[in-house]
Enzyme design. Sequence first.
Site, mmCIF file in Angstrom:
data_model
loop_
_atom_site.group_PDB
_atom_site.id
_atom_site.type_symbol
_atom_site.label_atom_id
_atom_site.label_comp_id
_atom_site.label_asym_id
_atom_site.label_seq_id
_atom_site.Cartn_x
_atom_site.Cartn_y
_atom_site.Cartn_z
ATOM 1 N N GLY A 123 26.331 62.650 53.989
ATOM 2 C CA GLY A 123 25.470 61.744 54.758
ATOM 3 C C GLY A 123 24.299 61.274 53.914
ATOM 4 O O GLY A 123 23.190 61.057 54.405
ATOM 5 N N GLN A 146 19.098 57.690 56.590
ATOM 6 C CA GLN A 146 17.637 57.632 56.457
ATOM 7 C C GLN A 146 17.103 58.860 55.708
ATOM 8 O O GLN A 146 16.396 58.722 54.709
ATOM 9 C CB GLN A 146 16.995 57.551 57.852
ATOM 10 C CG GLN A 146 15.485 57.328 57.800
ATOM 11 C CD GLN A 146 14.765 57.755 59.080
ATOM 12 O OE1 GLN A 146 15.326 58.471 59.903
ATOM 13 N NE2 GLN A 146 13.539 57.328 59.219
ATOM 14 N N TYR A 185 23.849 63.689 72.168
ATOM 15 C CA TYR A 185 23.302 64.115 70.878
ATOM 16 C C TYR A 185 22.651 65.500 70.996
ATOM 17 O O TYR A 185 22.908 66.394 70.186
ATOM 18 C CB TYR A 185 22.282 63.069 70.436
ATOM 19 C CG TYR A 185 21.539 63.364 69.163
ATOM 20 C CD1 TYR A 185 22.195 63.422 67.937
ATOM 21 C CD2 TYR A 185 20.155 63.560 69.180
ATOM 22 C CE1 TYR A 185 21.489 63.662 66.769
ATOM 23 C CE2 TYR A 185 19.452 63.795 68.015
ATOM 24 C CZ TYR A 185 20.110 63.850 66.812
ATOM 25 O OH TYR A 185 19.419 64.090 65.653
ATOM 26 N N ILE A 245 11.588 60.810 62.546
ATOM 27 C CA ILE A 245 11.179 60.713 61.139
ATOM 28 C C ILE A 245 10.857 59.255 60.789
ATOM 29 O O ILE A 245 11.673 58.360 61.040
ATOM 30 C CB ILE A 245 12.291 61.235 60.193
ATOM 31 C CG1 ILE A 245 12.778 62.628 60.625
ATOM 32 C CG2 ILE A 245 11.808 61.235 58.750
ATOM 33 C CD1 ILE A 245 11.825 63.747 60.404
HETATM 34 N N1 SER Z 1 15.282 60.752 65.751
HETATM 35 C C1 SER Z 1 16.347 61.266 66.551
HETATM 36 C C2 SER Z 1 16.763 60.316 67.589
HETATM 37 O O1 SER Z 1 15.924 59.552 68.033
HETATM 38 C C3 SER Z 1 15.933 62.560 67.194
HETATM 39 O O2 SER Z 1 16.362 63.605 66.415
HETATM 40 O O3 SER Z 1 17.873 60.326 67.979
#
Ligand code: SER
Length: 324
Positions: free
Chosen positions: A9, A13, A143, A173
């Site tokens: 991966g 990002q 997720y 992030i």
């Molecule tokens: N940045 C991620 C998301 O928004 C959260 O881990 O899915």
Amino acid sequence: MQKKILIIGASGQIGTELTIKLRALYGNDNVIATDIREGSKALMLSGPFEILNATKKEAIKALLLKHQIKDVYLLAAMLSATAEKMPQKAWDLNMNSLLHVLNLAKEGLISKIFWPSSIAVFGPNSPKKDTPQYTIMEPTTVYGISKLAGERWCEYYHHKFGVDVRSLRYPGIISWKTNPGGGTTDYAVEIYHKAITNGTYTCFLKENTRLPMMFMEDAVAATVQIMSTTKSSIRIRSSYNLSAIDFTPQEIALEIKKHLPNFTIKYAPDFRQEIADSWPQTIDDSHAKKDWHWKHNFDLQNMTIEMLKNLKLKYHSTPEMQNL
Ligand code: SER
């Protein structure tokens, strides 16, 4: 001899910047970048790259053997917003890739694994403020469910088979080199791009939605730190809470306005609002601080300065990127 590292991966990002950092630390040729697609020029030109589908165990195994890999950083995953649209695909990618890597470590082909978890493991019934390491975890997103299950697998493989797997629950992030894709926290990156290119931004979250966030430099530093800490210091083998800053869309907009006074923001919340509302607002990361001395460097003020400065340069030097 310097041990070899595999990044799965690497074009994403976090993968892009982590690969470049690890290459600087351990030597370009010792860090093999892989992804389902090619990455940025900086990534492709700085060291070895191979196309890899993270759901194919035999393909991962072949690369481990070919390059005599010791450590694996598994960053391939489908983020929260995209995963809601493709639940089965998200589950298959997020789970199978992790189980492949854990099994390859169990078989003795990998010595150390890094795998990121997320604030998405928490849900509406978790405390919203200073969310503790150990608390109610009932994620309501695909997720989040995949990350929580992944954490349980990590701890299981560590206790049952001695697999040295290390993990962080990343907050949102923020970075200027590579864009995030398909996350709920992506607005906090988009807003800087649009502030520079359009002078205005329409946010997909409400103005008072507070979420935990972190500048990329801190996220990469935390990752390097947890992976280079002695084994006995890693007391949590599910995943560590990790925290830096938190803000709302209104607060980040005000910070941008300090540098770009004409910047304006509008709000048009979409399905991602419900995801954001299910997540913590702030995180208690005292275990990471105690066990391996975690400390962040960037706050909203200096992150904003860095983001605007670098994005201005980026758009200035490559006008075609203004379509981002
Ligand atoms: N940045 C991620 C998301 O928004 C959260 O881990 O899915």
